[in-house]
Design an enzyme around this catalytic site. Structure first.
Site, PDB file in Angstrom:
ATOM      1  N   ASP A  29       0.853  -1.179   0.000  1.00 19.90           N
ATOM      2  CA  ASP A  29       0.000   0.000   0.000  1.00 19.90           C
ATOM      3  C   ASP A  29       0.895   1.237   0.000  1.00 19.90           C
ATOM      4  OD1 ASP A  29      -2.786  -1.279   0.172  1.00 19.90           O
ATOM      5  OD2 ASP A  29      -1.601  -2.400   1.597  1.00 19.90           O
ATOM      6  N   GLU A  31       3.615   1.933   1.517  1.00 18.13           N
ATOM      7  CA  GLU A  31       5.068   1.780   1.640  1.00 18.13           C
ATOM      8  C   GLU A  31       5.803   2.016   0.332  1.00 18.13           C
ATOM      9  OE1 GLU A  31       2.728  -0.766   2.239  1.00 18.13           O
ATOM     10  OE2 GLU A  31       3.903  -2.369   3.154  1.00 18.13           O
ATOM     11  N   HIS A  37      11.140   0.544  -4.836  1.00 15.09           N
ATOM     12  CA  HIS A  37      10.438  -0.571  -5.454  1.00 15.09           C
ATOM     13  C   HIS A  37      11.354  -1.272  -6.452  1.00 15.09           C
ATOM     14  CE1 HIS A  37       9.649   3.241  -7.620  1.00 15.09           C
ATOM     15  NE2 HIS A  37       9.965   2.517  -8.685  1.00 15.09           N
ATOM     16  N   ILE A  53      -8.452  -5.420 -10.754  1.00 15.84           N
ATOM     17  CA  ILE A  53      -7.983  -6.583 -11.514  1.00 15.84           C
ATOM     18  C   ILE A  53      -8.120  -6.383 -13.026  1.00 15.84           C
ATOM     19  CG2 ILE A  53      -8.420  -9.032 -12.031  1.00 15.84           C
ATOM     20  CD1 ILE A  53      -8.672  -9.547  -9.071  1.00 15.84           C
ATOM     21  N   CYS A  70       4.546  -8.296  -1.812  1.00 19.17           N
ATOM     22  CA  CYS A  70       4.248  -7.152  -0.951  1.00 19.17           C
ATOM     23  C   CYS A  70       5.528  -6.899  -0.181  1.00 19.17           C
ATOM     24  CB  CYS A  70       3.033  -7.418  -0.070  1.00 19.17           C
ATOM     25  SG  CYS A  70       3.165  -8.913   0.930  1.00 19.17           S
ATOM     26  N   GLN A  74       3.960 -12.400   2.743  1.00 18.84           N
ATOM     27  CA  GLN A  74       3.360 -13.388   3.635  1.00 18.84           C
ATOM     28  C   GLN A  74       1.848 -13.282   3.659  1.00 18.84           C
ATOM     29  OE1 GLN A  74       5.480 -13.062   7.333  1.00 18.84           O
ATOM     30  NE2 GLN A  74       7.119 -14.380   6.573  1.00 18.84           N
ATOM     31  N   ARG A  76      -0.365 -10.059   2.095  1.00 16.87           N
ATOM     32  CA  ARG A  76      -0.999  -9.361   0.978  1.00 16.87           C
ATOM     33  C   ARG A  76      -0.620  -9.950  -0.379  1.00 16.87           C
ATOM     34  NH1 ARG A  76       0.861  -3.479   2.620  1.00 16.87           N
ATOM     35  NH2 ARG A  76       2.659  -4.744   3.139  1.00 16.87           N
ATOM     36  N   CYS A 118      14.575   0.735  -7.229  1.00 15.64           N
ATOM     37  CA  CYS A 118      14.324   1.966  -7.958  1.00 15.64           C
ATOM     38  C   CYS A 118      13.568   2.898  -7.016  1.00 15.64           C
ATOM     39  CB  CYS A 118      13.491   1.635  -9.197  1.00 15.64           C
ATOM     40  SG  CYS A 118      13.031   3.074 -10.172  1.00 15.64           S
ATOM     41  N   CYS A 125       6.270   2.908 -13.371  1.00 11.41           N
ATOM     42  CA  CYS A 125       7.729   2.964 -13.271  1.00 11.41           C
ATOM     43  C   CYS A 125       8.355   2.521 -14.582  1.00 11.41           C
ATOM     44  CB  CYS A 125       8.204   2.049 -12.152  1.00 11.41           C
ATOM     45  SG  CYS A 125       9.996   1.853 -12.108  1.00 11.41           S
TER      46      CYS A 125
HETATM   47 ZN   LIG Z   1      10.785   3.185 -10.494  1.00 14.32          ZN
END
Ligand SMILES: [Zn+2]
Length: 134
Positions: A29, A31, A37, A53, A70, A74, A76, A118, A125
């Site tokens: 979410d 984070e 990422h 979806i 996630c 574990q 999500r 990144c 992205c």
């Molecule tokens: Zn990126």
């Protein structure tokens, strides 16, 4: 009939990532915005995942492998991967997607083992094009 979901390690993902037919789906979410990422990953937050979806299927057009993660993969990550698999089963279509996978240990494990991250704020992205090849 629901399809099986397999796990993939960060080193396996690192070598698979070079293939054009793989999409990495980050379901964290908030984070994502401050933790960085995986370059090139898509972002579909777990709290709105079900509604999104159809747009995920759109975004993953031409891909045959989706790797969900996630923070720790574990709760999500596996839950969203399962929902996605169930959705395809209900639609009775596979949208060209052959493999649904979960990144073991999630983003935190990826970062902890020194894999490239990144920190761009672009949506989506485009990090991959900026990562120098080694
Ligand atoms: Zn990126």
């Amino acid at each position: 009939m629901s399809r099986s979901i397999s796990y993939i390690t960060s080193s396996q993902l690192l070598s698979l990532k070079r293939r054009p037919n793989i999409a990495i789906v980050d379901v964290r979410d908030d984070e994502r915005s401050y933790d960085g990422h995986i370059a090139g990953s898509l972002h579909f937050a777990s709290d709105t995942f079900l509604d999104k979806i159809p747009s995920l299927i759109d975004a993953a057009k031409g891909k045959d492998t989706l790797v969900f993660h996630c923070a720790l993969s574990q709760v999500r990550g596996p839950r969203c991967a399962r929902r996605f698999a169930d959705y395809l089963a209900e639609m009775k279509e596979d949208a060209g997607i052959k493999n649904i996978m979960i990144l073991e240990r999630g983003y935190n494990g990826w970062e902890a083992s020194g894999r490239p991250v990144c920190r761009c704020t672009e949506i989506p992205c485009k990090g991959d094009s900026k990562v120098p090849s080694v």
